[in-house]
Design a protein around this motif. Structure first.
Motif, PDB file in Angstrom:
ATOM      1  N   TRP A 158       0.798  -0.954   0.108  1.00  0.00           N
ATOM      2  CA  TRP A 158       0.125  -0.010   0.005  1.00  0.00           C
ATOM      3  C   TRP A 158       0.980   1.259   0.063  1.00  0.00           C
ATOM      4  CZ3 TRP A 158      -0.787   4.051   3.585  1.00  0.00           C
ATOM      5  CH2 TRP A 158      -1.854   4.883   3.065  1.00  0.00           C
ATOM      6  N   ALA A 159       2.006   1.272   0.785  1.00  0.00           N
ATOM      7  CA  ALA A 159       2.873   2.468   0.941  1.00  0.00           C
ATOM      8  C   ALA A 159       3.814   2.565  -0.676  1.00  0.00           C
ATOM      9  CB  ALA A 159       3.635   2.084   2.105  1.00  0.00           C
ATOM     10  N   TYR A 160       3.937   1.293  -1.021  1.00  0.00           N
ATOM     11  CA  TYR A 160       4.685   1.737  -2.326  1.00  0.00           C
ATOM     12  C   TYR A 160       3.948   2.192  -3.299  1.00  0.00           C
ATOM     13  CZ  TYR A 160       7.612  -0.103  -6.039  1.00  0.00           C
ATOM     14  OH  TYR A 160       8.300  -0.522  -7.320  1.00  0.00           O
ATOM     15  N   MET A 161       2.781   1.714  -3.572  1.00  0.00           N
ATOM     16  CA  MET A 161       2.059   2.143  -4.693  1.00  0.00           C
ATOM     17  C   MET A 161       1.452   3.565  -4.196  1.00  0.00           C
ATOM     18  SD  MET A 161       1.762  -0.118  -6.662  1.00  0.00           S
ATOM     19  CE  MET A 161       2.094  -1.781  -6.961  1.00  0.00           C
ATOM     20  N   LYS A 162       1.363   4.001  -3.026  1.00  0.00           N
ATOM     21  CA  LYS A 162       0.765   5.145  -2.668  1.00  0.00           C
ATOM     22  C   LYS A 162       1.800   6.323  -2.966  1.00  0.00           C
ATOM     23  CE  LYS A 162      -0.780   8.255   1.303  1.00  0.00           C
ATOM     24  NZ  LYS A 162      -0.798   8.223   2.717  1.00  0.00           N
ATOM     25  N   ASP A 163       2.918   5.952  -2.471  1.00  0.00           N
ATOM     26  CA  ASP A 163       4.088   6.974  -3.016  1.00  0.00           C
ATOM     27  C   ASP A 163       4.401   6.881  -4.219  1.00  0.00           C
ATOM     28  OD1 ASP A 163       6.331   8.681  -1.567  1.00  0.00           O
ATOM     29  OD2 ASP A 163       7.321   7.397  -2.793  1.00  0.00           O
ATOM     30  N   GLY A 164       4.220   6.024  -5.161  1.00  0.00           N
ATOM     31  CA  GLY A 164       4.662   5.756  -6.305  1.00  0.00           C
ATOM     32  C   GLY A 164       6.286   5.855  -6.439  1.00  0.00           C
TER      33      GLY A 164
END
Length: 517
Positions: A158-164
């Motif tokens: 989730w954090a990886y995708m949110k931050d791009g």
């Protein structure tokens, strides 16, 4: 003339929508549960098979080591866990992990003692093996995995995708494939649920700390990583990456000293909490520390694909140098290996650079540090899995050779069927239609030809290891060949990833989000 009112249900202008910042919703619960169930089912099926040391008296194996630690921590006071006593013979699987690992053993011992006290009875339970005890022991690993590693994996994705992190919009839809790559790691499944260990706890805490970094919760990340170190000291493989990235961030903020002090208080507070029973005296603390660094075993033991073991064919390190000299040489080589990656993160901290740094730092320790085991390849494999969307070819290549490097261990544990099954499943998911393997770097035909040679040799060695008896003069010939092949690939991979990390400074569009600084 009045403008016509726009319908609420009308579609937004694509040109406007394309300019809006992307905000991911939480991954669909049903999809996450489905992937998690598949990962849990795989672990359960692997756990049906044999384990390390099954029926192999007098010391059995890692399964007995974990059971014995439960026995000790349940019946003895914490002051006797790490010292030699009449009830704790350190020569028989003495506890050699930090206090948090001991607390975990005690918790599991209470659970097993409630239904099968004979399995953890003091002294009389040595070598205890039964179908019921195996089931209970396997459940302790499954539950640990489910409660620690699985939530950390979801948080990271989730954090990886949110931050791009990768800086590429096309990867936003690949979260299911990334989650599957992390949860269905064949090496971790085989070692924890086949061989029998609890790497899922220390790696899960580390993964939670990484997710904390990506989601800008640095204090939470510092606490989680401190817990990871206090569960297994090998988590220190990641310490230069965490330290370099966090220091680099602090130095770019308005009050760097304050930021560093806050992190320091969290780390010291976490360590003090875990080590509290041993802080009453210097002697008690040193008893624990002396068990965590078994220098007397030598710089290597089994055939592990790192520098010292591989080069020992030409240079007899153990014969030529004393332990004190080897410790200094190992320390120097390890520092020199991770220093470029560390400096890059202090100089230009970024989320993508941090993931590369985790891989480069852990690779440095695996290749050059003292007393490395073949199972330690799980540490650099974790950040390689986290980079799967950004470096799919690297991830697939590394996973195969990491698994191959443990092939002799898997054969000794009689887990060949499980080995073939998890490798086959990994290949199916890796090359699945929704996968990301075709979106990485383009590999030239010449490079592919060079890389194909060790691959063909590894496939051949799989069969030779089982079917052909090695020469009596060289009984470990095939083990050594496996070690040579894997070491050569690990060296190529670590050179490549160090290069890629430093290239981030020259390609800022790939660095990822800077707003977290």
């Amino acid at each position: 003339m009045a403008k016509p009112k726009k319908s609420r249900n009308s579609a937004p202008d694509p040109s406007v929508a394309a300019q809006l910042p992307w905000r991911p919703s939480a991954p669909p619960l049903a999809t996450f549960l489905l992937i998690s169930f598949a990962a849990l089912l795989l672990r359960a099926l692997v756990s049906v098979g044999p384990y390390s040391g099954q029926g192999a008296a007098p010391k059995f194996g890692d399964y007995e080591a974990q059971r014995h630690w439960m026995e000790l921590t349940l019946h003895l006071p914490s002051s006797d866990w790490y010292r030699n006593t009449s009830d704790n013979d350190l020569a028989y699987w003495g506890l050699d992990y930090p206090p948090l690992s001991a607390y975990q053993s005690r918790l599991h011992a209470h659970l097993i003692n409630a239904s099968l006290p004979d399995a953890v009875a003091l002294r009389s339970s040595r070598g205890f093996e039964s179908q019921e005890s195996k089931l209970l022991m396997r459940w302790t690993v499954l539950s640990s995995d489910l409660m620690v590693f699985f939530p950390a994996a979801l948080w990271f994705v989730w954090a990886y995708m949110k931050d791009g992190v990768g800086g590429s919009g096309e990867r936003r839809e690949g979260w299911t494939w990334l989650l599957a790559m992390v949860l269905l790691n064949p090496c971790l499944v085989l070692i924890d649920h086949g061989h029998f260990q609890y790497n899922c706890i220390s790696l899960g805490l580390t993964l939670g700390a990484i997710a904390g970094i990506l989601s800008r919760n640095e204090l939470v990340a510092a606490a989680l990583f401190s817990l990871a170190i206090n569960h297994k000291q090998m988590s220190m493989y990641f310490a230069p990456a965490f330290f370099g990235h966090l220091i680099g961030k602090c130095l770019k903020r308005k009050y760097p000293i304050v930021e560093i002090m806050k992190l320091g208080f969290v780390v010291l507070g976490t360590f003090a909490l875990v080590w509290w029973p041993y802080l009453h005296s210097y002697e008690a603390a040193m008893q624990v520390i002396s068990r965590l660094a078994p220098f007397e075993r030598g710089i290597y033991e089994d055939y592990v694909a790192n520098f010292w073991c591989t080069t020992s064919v030409l240079i007899k390190w153990k014969r030529l140098y004393a332990i004190k000299s080897l410790k200094l040489m190992s320390l120097s080589a390890t520092i020199l290996a991770f220093l470029p990656s560390f400096i890059q993160q202090v100089k230009s901290p970024s989320n993508l650079g941090f993931l590369y740094s985790l891989l480069n730092s852990s690779f440095s320790f695996y290749l050059f540090s003292y007393q490395v085991h073949e199972k330690s390849i799980l540490l650099p494999l974790l950040p390689a899995s986290l980079l799967a969307l950004h470096e799919p070819h690297l991830h697939g290549w590394f996973t195969y050779y990491a698994l191959f490097s443990m092939y002799p261990l898997i054969c000794r544990d009689q887990l060949l069927l499980q080995y073939i099954a998890v490798l086959g499943l990994f290949v199916l998911i890796y090359y699945s239609p929704g996968g990301n393997y075709g979106k990485g770097m383009k590999i030239s035909s010449g490079t592919m030809a060079v890389l194909s040679l060790p691959l063909l040799c590894s496939i051949l060695l799989h069969t030779m290891y089982l079917q052909i008896e090695p020469p009596k003069r060289y009984p470990f010939l095939f083990d050594a060949l496996i070690m040579f092949i894997c070491f050569s690939q690990f060296i190529i991979l670590t050179l490549y990833t160090n290069y890629k990390q430093w290239m981030l400074d020259f390609h800022p569009r790939h660095v990822g989000s800077k707003k977290d600084l």
